[in-house]
Motif scaffolding. Sequence first.
Motif, PDB file in Angstrom:
ATOM      1  N   THR A  66     -11.906  -2.696  -3.321  1.00 39.36           N
ATOM      2  CA  THR A  66     -13.277  -3.209  -3.391  1.00 39.36           C
ATOM      3  C   THR A  66     -13.473  -3.824  -4.782  1.00 39.36           C
ATOM      4  O   THR A  66     -12.591  -3.723  -5.647  1.00 39.36           O
ATOM      5  N   ILE A  72     -16.915  -1.025   0.831  1.00 38.94           N
ATOM      6  CA  ILE A  72     -16.703  -0.235   2.051  1.00 38.94           C
ATOM      7  C   ILE A  72     -17.953  -0.265   2.926  1.00 38.94           C
ATOM      8  O   ILE A  72     -17.873  -0.338   4.153  1.00 38.94           O
ATOM      9  N   ILE A  84      -9.231   1.951  -2.527  1.00 35.69           N
ATOM     10  CA  ILE A  84      -9.595   0.874  -1.605  1.00 35.69           C
ATOM     11  C   ILE A  84      -9.907  -0.375  -2.422  1.00 35.69           C
ATOM     12  O   ILE A  84     -10.604  -0.294  -3.443  1.00 35.69           O
ATOM     13  N   TYR A 120     -17.800  11.616 -12.024  1.00 37.31           N
ATOM     14  CA  TYR A 120     -17.663  11.070 -10.666  1.00 37.31           C
ATOM     15  C   TYR A 120     -17.105  12.143  -9.711  1.00 37.31           C
ATOM     16  O   TYR A 120     -17.624  12.339  -8.605  1.00 37.31           O
ATOM     17  N   ASP A 169     -29.644  -1.269   0.602  1.00 35.34           N
ATOM     18  CA  ASP A 169     -28.895  -1.464  -0.647  1.00 35.34           C
ATOM     19  C   ASP A 169     -29.843  -1.992  -1.724  1.00 35.34           C
ATOM     20  O   ASP A 169     -30.833  -2.651  -1.415  1.00 35.34           O
ATOM     21  N   LYS A 204     -18.494  13.789  -6.098  1.00 31.10           N
ATOM     22  CA  LYS A 204     -17.790  13.665  -4.815  1.00 31.10           C
ATOM     23  C   LYS A 204     -17.421  15.055  -4.260  1.00 31.10           C
ATOM     24  O   LYS A 204     -17.372  15.242  -3.042  1.00 31.10           O
ATOM     25  N   ASN A 260     -23.200   5.989   2.090  1.00 31.36           N
ATOM     26  CA  ASN A 260     -22.082   5.345   1.396  1.00 31.36           C
ATOM     27  C   ASN A 260     -22.412   4.946  -0.046  1.00 31.36           C
ATOM     28  O   ASN A 260     -21.530   4.875  -0.900  1.00 31.36           O
ATOM     29  N   GLY A 278      -8.747   7.016  -0.337  1.00 32.75           N
ATOM     30  CA  GLY A 278      -7.941   6.924  -1.553  1.00 32.75           C
ATOM     31  C   GLY A 278      -8.388   5.688  -2.319  1.00 32.75           C
ATOM     32  O   GLY A 278      -9.588   5.484  -2.520  1.00 32.75           O
TER      33      GLY A 278
HETATM   34  N1  LIG Z   1     -13.364   1.934  -3.602  1.00 33.85           N
HETATM   35  C1  LIG Z   1     -12.655   3.041  -3.588  1.00 33.85           C
HETATM   36  O1  LIG Z   1     -11.457   3.049  -3.913  1.00 33.85           O
HETATM   37  C2  LIG Z   1     -13.283   4.341  -3.157  1.00 33.85           C
HETATM   38  C3  LIG Z   1     -12.440   5.457  -3.057  1.00 33.85           C
HETATM   39  C4  LIG Z   1     -12.989   6.668  -2.629  1.00 33.85           C
HETATM   40  C5  LIG Z   1     -14.336   6.749  -2.303  1.00 33.85           C
HETATM   41  N2  LIG Z   1     -15.119   5.653  -2.407  1.00 33.85           N
HETATM   42  C6  LIG Z   1     -16.537   5.805  -2.036  1.00 33.85           C
HETATM   43  O2  LIG Z   1     -16.870   4.812  -1.083  1.00 33.85           O
HETATM   44  C7  LIG Z   1     -18.224   4.415  -1.272  1.00 33.85           C
HETATM   45  C8  LIG Z   1     -18.308   2.917  -1.451  1.00 33.85           C
HETATM   46  O3  LIG Z   1     -17.515   2.539  -2.563  1.00 33.85           O
HETATM   47  P1  LIG Z   1     -17.225   0.999  -2.882  1.00 33.85           P
HETATM   48  O4  LIG Z   1     -15.960   0.947  -3.626  1.00 33.85           O
HETATM   49  O5  LIG Z   1     -17.386   0.201  -1.655  1.00 33.85           O
HETATM   50  O6  LIG Z   1     -18.410   0.707  -3.918  1.00 33.85           O
HETATM   51  P2  LIG Z   1     -19.082  -0.696  -4.328  1.00 33.85           P
HETATM   52  O7  LIG Z   1     -19.531  -0.534  -5.738  1.00 33.85           O
HETATM   53  O8  LIG Z   1     -18.183  -1.838  -3.970  1.00 33.85           O
HETATM   54  O9  LIG Z   1     -20.354  -0.753  -3.379  1.00 33.85           O
HETATM   55  C9  LIG Z   1     -21.377   0.185  -3.497  1.00 33.85           C
HETATM   56  C10 LIG Z   1     -22.636  -0.369  -2.893  1.00 33.85           C
HETATM   57  O10 LIG Z   1     -23.673   0.593  -3.131  1.00 33.85           O
HETATM   58  C11 LIG Z   1     -24.801  -0.093  -3.640  1.00 33.85           C
HETATM   59  N3  LIG Z   1     -25.602   0.810  -4.453  1.00 33.85           N
HETATM   60  C12 LIG Z   1     -25.354   1.279  -5.693  1.00 33.85           C
HETATM   61  N4  LIG Z   1     -26.354   2.034  -6.135  1.00 33.85           N
HETATM   62  C13 LIG Z   1     -27.287   2.062  -5.147  1.00 33.85           C
HETATM   63  C14 LIG Z   1     -28.558   2.669  -5.009  1.00 33.85           C
HETATM   64  N5  LIG Z   1     -29.098   3.391  -5.998  1.00 33.85           N
HETATM   65  N6  LIG Z   1     -29.237   2.497  -3.850  1.00 33.85           N
HETATM   66  C15 LIG Z   1     -28.711   1.755  -2.853  1.00 33.85           C
HETATM   67  N7  LIG Z   1     -27.509   1.123  -2.940  1.00 33.85           N
HETATM   68  C16 LIG Z   1     -26.809   1.286  -4.075  1.00 33.85           C
HETATM   69  C17 LIG Z   1     -24.240  -1.261  -4.426  1.00 33.85           C
HETATM   70  O11 LIG Z   1     -25.214  -2.283  -4.604  1.00 33.85           O
HETATM   71  C18 LIG Z   1     -23.075  -1.679  -3.542  1.00 33.85           C
HETATM   72  O12 LIG Z   1     -23.472  -2.608  -2.548  1.00 33.85           O
HETATM   73  C19 LIG Z   1     -18.742   5.216  -2.463  1.00 33.85           C
HETATM   74  O13 LIG Z   1     -19.408   6.376  -1.984  1.00 33.85           O
HETATM   75  C20 LIG Z   1     -17.475   5.607  -3.209  1.00 33.85           C
HETATM   76  O14 LIG Z   1     -17.652   6.778  -3.956  1.00 33.85           O
HETATM   77  C21 LIG Z   1     -14.633   4.446  -2.829  1.00 33.85           C
END
Ligand SMILES: NC(=O)c1ccc[n+]([C@@H]2O[C@H](COP(=O)([O-])OP(=O)(O)OC[C@H]3O[C@@H](n4cnc5c(N)ncnc54)[C@H](O)[C@@H]3O)[C@@H](O)[C@H]2O)c1
Length: 255
Positions: free
Chosen positions: A188, A17, A186, A153, A36, A157, A89, A184
């Motif tokens: 990824t 995301i 996503i 988790y 990141d 959140k 994020n 919801g």
């Molecule tokens: N994917 C989903 O379905 C979903 C649903 C609800 C909420 N979210 C939220 O959306 C956000 C992104 O989720 P995603 O699925 O894209 O995750 P992801 O794991 O694909 O990406 C997360 C990114 O954060 C970076 N990261 C991790 N730890 C870090 C740190 N200590 N410092 C800096 N960067 C760091 C990772 O390297 C990665 O690039 C998160 O906050 C997650 O909780 C995701």
Amino acid sequence: MRLAGKVAVVTGGALGIGQATSIRLAEEGAAVVIADVNAAAGEETARGIAATGGKALFVQTDVSHEDSIRQMVQVAVKAFGKIDILVNNAAIFVLKGIDATVEEWRQILDVNVIGTSLVSKHVVPEIRKAGGGAIVNLGSISSFIAQPQFVTYNATKAAVASMTRCMALDLAPDNIRVNAVCPGTIWTQIVERLAGEAGLDRAAADKDPTWGGACLLKRVADPREIANVILFLASDEASYVTGAHIMADGGYTAV
Ligand SMILES: NC(=O)c1ccc[n+]([C@@H]2O[C@H](COP(=O)([O-])OP(=O)(O)OC[C@H]3O[C@@H](n4cnc5c(N)ncnc54)[C@H](O)[C@@H]3O)[C@@H](O)[C@H]2O)c1
């Protein structure tokens, strides 16, 4: 060009995301700082944005280390002169019930909760100097509901949801709006991996009653669909929106 002249920091902007958000904000004219831990993916995302005419800079950053955040802010301001927008994020997915160890709790709290607060602490003075701006936090449906064996988790959140309201209150006098987007499911990398472990590909995950099939729209979403909501909240189009949680969950929590 809804963000022309703006500078945005996107934590966790290298993948998922965050990556879609970095790309989307840059498409609308923002100079984007991708903060990141993942250098390879961060550099590649920044190169991709530059290749299409956008402005992006990768700064290796660990949001759980205050010195790393301090350094990122310095580099960002040196490169682009100011910061107007912060997207909190970055998060990790320690998915545990009450069997979680102290180490697992500390690990997830350090990144998802304390990291969100520390990045805000160091970026807000720059947004103040710019005359105000916007912070968008990444909550989740997990901020509000129970899911099996997700105690760790979901606690983080829920904290982000509460921090969003508290930060909106504290920062309103500085003309800084603070909102949360709550996705919801996503598609990824992490979700693809978890679905794979359950024997599901994208098409199967869309239909499966515990994945995409659980929401009204009967599908999982692309990261760009969340990036669009983040873009709205970061832009002046959301000028009267603060302290809000926007559900982007295909209607999962509507019923
Ligand atoms: N994917 C989903 O379905 C979903 C649903 C609800 C909420 N979210 C939220 O959306 C956000 C992104 O989720 P995603 O699925 O894209 O995750 P992801 O794991 O694909 O990406 C997360 C990114 O954060 C970076 N990261 C991790 N730890 C870090 C740190 N200590 N410092 C800096 N960067 C760091 C990772 O390297 C990665 O690039 C998160 O906050 C997650 O909780 C995701």
